[in-house]
Design an enzyme around this catalytic site. Structure first.
Site, PDB file in Angstrom:
ATOM      1  N   LEU A 151       0.842  -1.202   0.000  1.00  0.00           N
ATOM      2  CA  LEU A 151       0.000   0.000   0.000  1.00  0.00           C
ATOM      3  C   LEU A 151       0.878   1.253   0.000  1.00  0.00           C
ATOM      4  CD1 LEU A 151      -3.169   0.147  -0.019  1.00  0.00           C
ATOM      5  CD2 LEU A 151      -2.966   1.033   2.293  1.00  0.00           C
ATOM      6  N   ARG A 153       2.456   4.379  -2.723  1.00  0.00           N
ATOM      7  CA  ARG A 153       1.750   5.410  -3.499  1.00  0.00           C
ATOM      8  C   ARG A 153       0.785   4.795  -4.508  1.00  0.00           C
ATOM      9  NH1 ARG A 153       7.271   8.519  -3.575  1.00  0.00           N
ATOM     10  NH2 ARG A 153       7.892   6.401  -4.050  1.00  0.00           N
ATOM     11  N   ILE A 154       1.270   3.799  -5.258  1.00  0.00           N
ATOM     12  CA  ILE A 154       0.407   3.192  -6.286  1.00  0.00           C
ATOM     13  C   ILE A 154      -0.717   2.393  -5.618  1.00  0.00           C
ATOM     14  CG2 ILE A 154       0.339   1.525  -8.190  1.00  0.00           C
ATOM     15  CD1 ILE A 154       3.254   2.465  -8.860  1.00  0.00           C
ATOM     16  N   ARG A 174       4.675  -4.472   4.508  1.00  0.00           N
ATOM     17  CA  ARG A 174       5.701  -4.572   5.557  1.00  0.00           C
ATOM     18  C   ARG A 174       5.215  -3.993   6.875  1.00  0.00           C
ATOM     19  NH1 ARG A 174      10.795  -2.505   2.256  1.00  0.00           N
ATOM     20  NH2 ARG A 174       9.163  -1.065   1.701  1.00  0.00           N
ATOM     21  N   ARG A 230       5.594  -6.640 -10.089  1.00  0.00           N
ATOM     22  CA  ARG A 230       6.667  -7.273 -10.841  1.00  0.00           C
ATOM     23  C   ARG A 230       6.313  -8.752 -11.003  1.00  0.00           C
ATOM     24  NH1 ARG A 230       7.912  -3.026 -12.272  1.00  0.00           N
ATOM     25  NH2 ARG A 230       9.855  -1.889 -12.025  1.00  0.00           N
ATOM     26  N   ASP A 254      -0.009  -7.517 -15.908  1.00  0.00           N
ATOM     27  CA  ASP A 254       0.725  -6.492 -16.666  1.00  0.00           C
ATOM     28  C   ASP A 254       2.224  -6.790 -16.651  1.00  0.00           C
ATOM     29  OD1 ASP A 254       1.050  -3.996 -18.075  1.00  0.00           O
ATOM     30  OD2 ASP A 254       1.695  -3.071 -16.208  1.00  0.00           O
ATOM     31  N   GLU A 259      10.203 -10.921 -18.823  1.00  0.00           N
ATOM     32  CA  GLU A 259       9.721 -10.059 -19.920  1.00  0.00           C
ATOM     33  C   GLU A 259      10.811  -9.847 -20.967  1.00  0.00           C
ATOM     34  OE1 GLU A 259       8.393  -6.521 -17.929  1.00  0.00           O
ATOM     35  OE2 GLU A 259       6.962  -7.635 -16.729  1.00  0.00           O
ATOM     36  N   HIS A 277       3.373  -4.919 -19.886  1.00  0.00           N
ATOM     37  CA  HIS A 277       3.981  -3.981 -18.926  1.00  0.00           C
ATOM     38  C   HIS A 277       3.676  -2.528 -19.318  1.00  0.00           C
ATOM     39  CE1 HIS A 277       7.446  -3.591 -15.821  1.00  0.00           C
ATOM     40  NE2 HIS A 277       6.637  -2.553 -15.748  1.00  0.00           N
ATOM     41  N   GLY A 279       1.806  -0.278 -17.365  1.00  0.00           N
ATOM     42  CA  GLY A 279       1.324   0.516 -16.233  1.00  0.00           C
ATOM     43  C   GLY A 279       1.517   2.012 -16.414  1.00  0.00           C
TER      44      GLY A 279
HETATM   45  C1  8YV Z   1       8.278   1.358 -16.130  1.00  0.00           C
HETATM   46  C2  8YV Z   1       7.549   0.331 -14.043  1.00  0.00           C
HETATM   47  O1  8YV Z   1       8.745   2.567 -15.732  1.00  0.00           O
HETATM   48  O2  8YV Z   1       7.945   2.332 -12.899  1.00  0.00           O
HETATM   49  C3  8YV Z   1       8.055   1.116 -12.896  1.00  0.00           C
HETATM   50  O3  8YV Z   1       8.606   0.509 -11.956  1.00  0.00           O
HETATM   51  O4  8YV Z   1       7.545  -0.836 -14.008  1.00  0.00           O
HETATM   52  C4  8YV Z   1       7.070   1.011 -15.284  1.00  0.00           C
HETATM   53  O5  8YV Z   1       6.356   2.146 -15.049  1.00  0.00           O
HETATM   54  C5  8YV Z   1       7.997   1.396 -17.555  1.00  0.00           C
HETATM   55  O6  8YV Z   1       7.751   0.120 -17.971  1.00  0.00           O
HETATM   56  C6  8YV Z   1       9.108   2.063 -18.363  1.00  0.00           C
HETATM   57  O7  8YV Z   1      10.067   1.195 -18.790  1.00  0.00           O
END
Ligand code: 8YV
Length: 312
Positions: A151, A153-154, A174, A230, A254, A259, A277, A279
């Site tokens: 929990l 910022r995102i 945590r 991740r 995502d 990857e 990916h 986001g």
């Molecule tokens: C990457 C991300 O920045 O910010 C992160 O940790 O995983 C994504 O926002 C984006 O894939 C740019 O490479």
């Protein structure tokens, strides 16, 4: 001595041009022999630019004696060996805050897409199936409980959106935070109390394989997993088994362990929605992220304070 930047990422859509006047740019994707290019410039490379897919290893850091800073084109820092950077007092910057809203939106997009069969519904029309009758029903969100792992910022931006969808939010992380959501110190306990599990925690060794067979079993046959964190946070093999056996109802993903390679077994599953990916992948946000990477590099070499220094 020429000052050079090793660019493992091209900072799309802004590009690296802004740095071209002040630095020699080694764009690794354009080099036919990347190892050799690094060797040739090893004494001149003062900064590295890297995205999440670019591993900045101890070996690479130690091979560059003039390295002063690493600018990460992401908020996540799990691709960089932070300990090796700390030992050499190398500064590390990232791009927090500016990508929070977009990444939270993608979590919601995945949740809606997988529960309300959005991708499946689009295909249903395009291949003419609607003419033969209605498609299978989806799953309601309102009134359901979502467990968020991480929990920060995102995670908090996701929680805010979920609340607007009349969902109940609980979380695991945590530490307990000053928020109006129930905290679960144990992920396994949270998993059995929720309908949807959303991952928005940091990657790295601390969270590697956090979601495995046991968590997925407890999430249960009606449960959905959403991952915008991740790929490493999930035991991908266990997830494939859980999806195949219908131990969980579905997943919106995502991010992946390796990857851009995604397990082919996922391609044919209609209870998953996959994104490459994305986001933070909007023109607005990626432009701001690229500008921030450049701003931090400039600031450092002009002796000014860095805007978003990572504590290593
Ligand atoms: C990457 C991300 O920045 O910010 C992160 O940790 O995983 C994504 O926002 C984006 O894939 C740019 O490479």
């Amino acid at each position: 001595m020429a000052r050079a930047i090793l660019a493992l990422n091209t900072l799309y859509p802004l590009g690296l041009e802004a740095l071209e006047k002040e630095f020699e740019l080694i764009k690794l994707s354009r080099e036919s022999d990347p190892e050799n290019a690094i060797q040739q410039h090893r004494n001149d490379i003062v900064a590295i630019i890297a995205g999440p897919g670019n591993h900045v290893s101890r070996k690479l850091i130690e091979a560059l004696p003039a390295l002063e800073m690493i600018g990460i084109f992401a908020v996540g820092t799990d691709n960089v060996d932070l300990e090796a950077a700390r030992e050499r007092s190398i500064l590390v910057t990232n791009t927090p805050d500016i990508l929070t809203a977009d990444t939270a939106d993608i979590a919601l997009a995945l949740l809606l897409a997988v529960t309300r069969r959005v991708v499946e519904g689009d295909a249903y029309i395009r291949i003419g199936k609607w003419l033969n009758g209605p498609m299978p029903l989806g799953v309601s969100l309102a009134g359901k409980t979502v467990g968020i792992v991480g929990l920060g910022r995102i995670g908090q931006a996701i929680a805010k959106r979920l609340t607007a969808f009349d969902m109940r939010v609980v979380y695991h992380g945590r530490s307990k935070k000053d928020v109006p959501y129930k905290f679960y110190p144990q992920l396994l306990e949270m998993a059995q109390d929720i309908d949807f599990l959303v991952l928005s925690c940091a990657g790295g060794t601390e969270t590697k394989g956090l979601v495995g067979e046991a968590v997925l079993k407890l999430l249960g046959v009606n449960g959905f997993l959403i991952n915008v964190a991740r790929g490493s946070v999930v035991d991908e093999e266990a997830l494939l088994v859980a999806l195949r056996n219908k131990d969980i109802a579905g997943a919106g993903l995502d991010v992946f362990a390796n990857e851009p390679f995604v397990p082919e077994a996922l391609y044919s599953m209609d209870n998953v929605v996959l994104l490459p990916h994305t986001g933070s992948a909007t023109t607005e946000t990626r432009s701001k992220m690229a500008a921030l990477v450049i701003e931090n590099i400039r600031a450092h070499f002009e002796g000014k304070p860095l805007k978003t220094l990572v504590a290593v």
